[in-house]
Design a protein around this motif. Structure first.
Motif, PDB file in Angstrom:
ATOM      1  N   THR A   1       0.803  -1.215   0.000  1.00 53.77           N
ATOM      2  CA  THR A   1       0.000   0.000   0.000  1.00 53.77           C
ATOM      3  C   THR A   1       0.844   1.277   0.000  1.00 53.77           C
ATOM      4  OG1 THR A   1      -0.163  -0.010   2.407  1.00 53.77           O
ATOM      5  CG2 THR A   1      -1.910  -1.139   1.193  1.00 53.77           C
ATOM      6  N   LYS A   2       2.142   1.147  -0.021  1.00 56.28           N
ATOM      7  CA  LYS A   2       2.989   2.329  -0.041  1.00 56.28           C
ATOM      8  C   LYS A   2       2.805   3.066  -1.363  1.00 56.28           C
ATOM      9  CE  LYS A   2       7.007   0.995   2.730  1.00 56.28           C
ATOM     10  NZ  LYS A   2       8.471   0.781   2.651  1.00 56.28           N
ATOM     11  N   PRO A   3       2.630   4.390  -1.308  1.00 57.70           N
ATOM     12  CA  PRO A   3       2.597   5.152  -2.553  1.00 57.70           C
ATOM     13  C   PRO A   3       3.988   5.149  -3.191  1.00 57.70           C
ATOM     14  CG  PRO A   3       2.370   6.592  -0.648  1.00 57.70           C
ATOM     15  CD  PRO A   3       2.403   5.198  -0.127  1.00 57.70           C
ATOM     16  N   VAL A   4       4.018   5.253  -4.496  1.00 57.45           N
ATOM     17  CA  VAL A   4       5.271   5.195  -5.248  1.00 57.45           C
ATOM     18  C   VAL A   4       5.824   6.600  -5.458  1.00 57.45           C
ATOM     19  CG1 VAL A   4       6.318   4.572  -7.461  1.00 57.45           C
ATOM     20  CG2 VAL A   4       4.616   3.070  -6.415  1.00 57.45           C
ATOM     21  N   VAL A   5       7.125   6.744  -5.229  1.00 64.84           N
ATOM     22  CA  VAL A   5       7.846   7.972  -5.543  1.00 64.84           C
ATOM     23  C   VAL A   5       8.953   7.602  -6.529  1.00 64.84           C
ATOM     24  CG1 VAL A   5       9.310   9.826  -4.669  1.00 64.84           C
ATOM     25  CG2 VAL A   5       7.346   9.066  -3.330  1.00 64.84           C
ATOM     26  N   LEU A   6       8.871   8.176  -7.723  1.00 62.38           N
ATOM     27  CA  LEU A   6       9.899   7.985  -8.746  1.00 62.38           C
ATOM     28  C   LEU A   6      10.804   9.205  -8.727  1.00 62.38           C
ATOM     29  CD1 LEU A   6      11.176   6.643 -11.284  1.00 62.38           C
ATOM     30  CD2 LEU A   6       9.459   7.907 -12.629  1.00 62.38           C
ATOM     31  N   CYS A   7      12.100   8.997  -8.491  1.00 63.47           N
ATOM     32  CA  CYS A   7      13.071  10.093  -8.440  1.00 63.47           C
ATOM     33  C   CYS A   7      13.948  10.048  -9.682  1.00 63.47           C
ATOM     34  CB  CYS A   7      13.918  10.000  -7.182  1.00 63.47           C
ATOM     35  SG  CYS A   7      12.939  10.227  -5.677  1.00 63.47           S
ATOM     36  N   ILE A   8      14.116  11.200 -10.308  1.00 62.01           N
ATOM     37  CA  ILE A   8      14.896  11.309 -11.538  1.00 62.01           C
ATOM     38  C   ILE A   8      15.981  12.345 -11.308  1.00 62.01           C
ATOM     39  CG2 ILE A   8      14.815  11.886 -13.992  1.00 62.01           C
ATOM     40  CD1 ILE A   8      11.752  11.213 -13.826  1.00 62.01           C
ATOM     41  N   ASP A   9      17.233  11.930 -11.505  1.00 63.12           N
ATOM     42  CA  ASP A   9      18.365  12.831 -11.288  1.00 63.12           C
ATOM     43  C   ASP A   9      19.561  12.299 -12.062  1.00 63.12           C
ATOM     44  OD1 ASP A   9      20.486  14.489 -10.019  1.00 63.12           O
ATOM     45  OD2 ASP A   9      18.909  14.960  -8.585  1.00 63.12           O
ATOM     46  N   ASP A  10      20.547  13.154 -12.268  1.00 68.53           N
ATOM     47  CA  ASP A  10      21.775  12.704 -12.930  1.00 68.53           C
ATOM     48  C   ASP A  10      22.891  12.416 -11.942  1.00 68.53           C
ATOM     49  OD1 ASP A  10      22.060  15.385 -12.280  1.00 68.53           O
ATOM     50  OD2 ASP A  10      23.151  15.908 -14.102  1.00 68.53           O
ATOM     51  N   GLU A  11      22.636  12.630 -10.658  1.00 70.79           N
ATOM     52  CA  GLU A  11      23.658  12.390  -9.636  1.00 70.79           C
ATOM     53  C   GLU A  11      23.274  11.164  -8.795  1.00 70.79           C
ATOM     54  OE1 GLU A  11      25.118  15.796  -7.404  1.00 70.79           O
ATOM     55  OE2 GLU A  11      24.084  17.092  -8.853  1.00 70.79           O
ATOM     56  N   SER A  12      24.117  10.143  -8.837  1.00 72.36           N
ATOM     57  CA  SER A  12      23.829   8.916  -8.091  1.00 72.36           C
ATOM     58  C   SER A  12      23.784   9.160  -6.588  1.00 72.36           C
ATOM     59  CB  SER A  12      24.851   7.821  -8.426  1.00 72.36           C
ATOM     60  OG  SER A  12      26.158   8.252  -8.089  1.00 72.36           O
ATOM     61  N   SER A  13      24.579  10.103  -6.085  1.00 76.01           N
ATOM     62  CA  SER A  13      24.581  10.374  -4.649  1.00 76.01           C
ATOM     63  C   SER A  13      23.242  10.965  -4.194  1.00 76.01           C
ATOM     64  CB  SER A  13      25.731  11.312  -4.274  1.00 76.01           C
ATOM     65  OG  SER A  13      25.600  12.545  -4.951  1.00 76.01           O
TER      66      SER A  13
END
Length: 127
Positions: free
Chosen positions: A6-18
């Motif tokens: 039931t957790k909502p999904v958060v998609l994170c988009i970035d060019d820095e792996s850290s």
């Protein structure tokens, strides 16, 4: 605490792996964390694919300035798919002229509790 189903999904988009690693550590307790690390113009297709695969109960967190991918284009793709987007950026100057605006903006560095609260708000879960 919510169950993993039931957790909502958060998609994170970035060019820095850290940045992605930090977001993953901090958000995965409350949200189902997904990420896309971008490194070039061909990654817009990878981003579109990840956005298309999102369930209804999802929000996207995206950097604005990334190598090879324009964060304003990501905002457009997220909205086209019917999701909300929170943009993280060192500056909001680039957004002033953008035709497509994010649903929320936070400048770097951000406070994690504030980010979580804003994500809950975007997902309609309040504080």
């Amino acid at each position: 605490m919510t169950s993993p189903e039931t957790k909502p999904v958060v998609l994170c988009i970035d060019d820095e792996s850290s940045i992605l690693a930090s977001l993953g550590r901090q958000l995965s307790r409350e949200f189902e964390f997904r990420s896309v690390q971008v490194s070039g113009t061909e990654d817009l297709a990878k981003i579109r694919e990840a956005i298309t695969a999102l369930p209804e109960n999802a929000v996207v967190v995206s950097d604005l300035r990334m190598s090879g991918v324009d964060g304003r284009e990501v905002i457009k793709e997220v909205h086209r798919a019917g999701h909300k987007v929170l943009t993280l950026s060192g500056t909001t100057d680039d957004l002033k002229k953008a035709p497509e605006q994010p649903d929320d903006v936070m400048t770097k560095p951000w406070e994690m509790e504030v980010l979580r609260a804003r994500l809950r708000n975007l997902l309609g879960q309040g504080q």
